[in-house]
Enzyme design. Structure first.
Site, PDB file in Angstrom:
ATOM      1  N   TYR A   1      -1.822  30.140  36.959  1.00 32.02           N
ATOM      2  CA  TYR A   1      -0.158  29.773  36.395  1.00 32.02           C
ATOM      3  C   TYR A   1       0.556  31.315  37.258  1.00 32.02           C
ATOM      4  CZ  TYR A   1       3.811  29.668  33.371  1.00 32.02           C
ATOM      5  OH  TYR A   1       4.659  29.458  32.940  1.00 32.02           O
TER       6      TYR A   1
ATOM      7  N   SER B   1       8.782  31.602  37.055  1.00 29.86           N
ATOM      8  CA  SER B   1       8.800  32.497  35.490  1.00 29.86           C
ATOM      9  C   SER B   1       8.668  34.196  36.546  1.00 29.86           C
ATOM     10  CB  SER B   1       6.986  32.104  35.512  1.00 29.86           C
ATOM     11  OG  SER B   1       6.206  32.507  35.223  1.00 29.86           O
TER      12      SER B   1
HETATM   13  C1  GCO Z   1       2.152  32.796  29.362  1.00 26.85           C
HETATM   14  C2  GCO Z   1       3.540  31.873  29.232  1.00 26.85           C
HETATM   15  C3  GCO Z   1       4.111  31.527  30.638  1.00 26.85           C
HETATM   16  C4  GCO Z   1       4.982  33.282  30.428  1.00 26.85           C
HETATM   17  C5  GCO Z   1       6.225  33.031  31.665  1.00 26.85           C
HETATM   18  C6  GCO Z   1       7.321  33.820  31.423  1.00 26.85           C
HETATM   19  O1  GCO Z   1       1.048  32.405  28.889  1.00 26.85           O
HETATM   20  O2  GCO Z   1       2.403  33.897  30.352  1.00 26.85           O
HETATM   21  O3  GCO Z   1       2.966  30.354  28.434  1.00 26.85           O
HETATM   22  O4  GCO Z   1       4.458  30.325  30.192  1.00 26.85           O
HETATM   23  O5  GCO Z   1       6.049  32.365  29.588  1.00 26.85           O
HETATM   24  O6  GCO Z   1       5.245  32.966  32.841  1.00 26.85           O
HETATM   25  O7  GCO Z   1       7.910  33.964  32.786  1.00 26.85           O
END
Ligand code: GCO
Length: 256
Positions: free
Chosen positions: A160, A147
């Site tokens: 995340y 990501s």
């Molecule tokens: C968030 C998104 C991620 C982004 C990703 C971009 O909430 O930040 O859901 O999925 O789309 O990190 O690379």
């Protein structure tokens, strides 16, 4: 240039979390490049539906419903692949979830759930896959989906962010140990892509404006725009590329 370099005929690809979004686009893309694809998610009904859609398009596709974050579920799935004679040449660790909350309000269970699904699962599925690749002695390809947060943090998505940063180095750890077995492990770092997971962000006018103004391409990406990088990393074209991360982000990370 020979297109044979990018041909995936005769290869079997397992793509985790592939009933929709980026995973489904990659299932379609790798199928179109010649691979036999195994579609996965936790839900049998979702798997059946995705398999039916891909079969309608004439692709050689299988389904495997299992929980990538659960060791028993992963090993049962691989036992079943062994019994069916399915030998995975290409693994795409794509399954991922999001939980958006400021860290001061974040519960341990939600932190853990996101780390388990977005990072630990890639280790679990990667290990089962690579063990068989090493035993067969024919090498293989592992693509871990990162990501923009593999590189930089955004408020409210701490677990995340940490998981996706881990994914980038997990690919390098895999390369460090498995390159000698002709296994290439690389990451793809998608930018902001139009998927169900991001729908709430797309629907938020401020967030949408931020995406369009921060990205030099001034738009969201489409899931199918990740296919080229995936075919490259799944094919003989990348046989001496290992431990890298390719950002498919419209140029986002290249600008201030
Ligand atoms: C968030 C998104 C991620 C982004 C990703 C971009 O909430 O930040 O859901 O999925 O789309 O990190 O690379």
């Amino acid at each position: 240039m020979s297109t044979a370099l990018f041909d995936l005929s005769g290869r079997t690809a397992l793509i985790t979390g592939s009933t929709r979004g980026i995973g489904f686009a990659l299932a379609q893309g790798l199928s179109a490049a010649g691979a036999r694809v195994i579609v996965n998610s936790r839900q049998q009904a979702a798997v059946d539906q995705a398999v039916a859609k891909l079969k309608e398009q004439g692709f050689d596709v299988r389904g495997a419903a299992f929980d990538v974050a659960d060791q028993d579920s992963v090993s049962a799935a691989f036992d079943a692949f062994d019994q069916q004679g399915l030998e995975i040449d290409i693994l795409v660790n794509n399954a991922g979830i999001q939980h958006r909350a400021p860290m001061l309000e974040l519960e341990l269970k939600d932190w853990q759930r996101v780390i388990d699904t977005n990072l630990t699962a890639a280790f679990l599925v990667g290990k089962e896959t690579a063990r068989r690749m090493v035993a067969r002695g024919r090498g293989g390809k592992i693509i871990n989906i990162g990501s923009l947060t593999s590189e930089a943090a955004r408020a409210t998505v701490a677990p995340y962010t940490v998981a996706k940063a881990g994914i980038k180095l997990l690919s390098r750890a895999m390369a460090a140990e498995w390159a000698r077995h002709d296994i290439q492990a690389n990451s793809i770092g998608p930018g902001y892509i139009l998927t169900d997971m991001n729908q709430a962000l797309v629907d938020n006018p401020q967030f949408d404006a931020w995406v369009k103004s921060s990205n030099p391409s001034q738009r969201w990406g489409k899931p199918e725009e990740l296919v080229g990088a995936a075919i490259f990393l799944a094919s003989a074209a990348s046989n001496y590329v290992n431990g890298q991360i390719i950002y498919v982000d419209g140029g986002w990370l290249s600008v201030l």
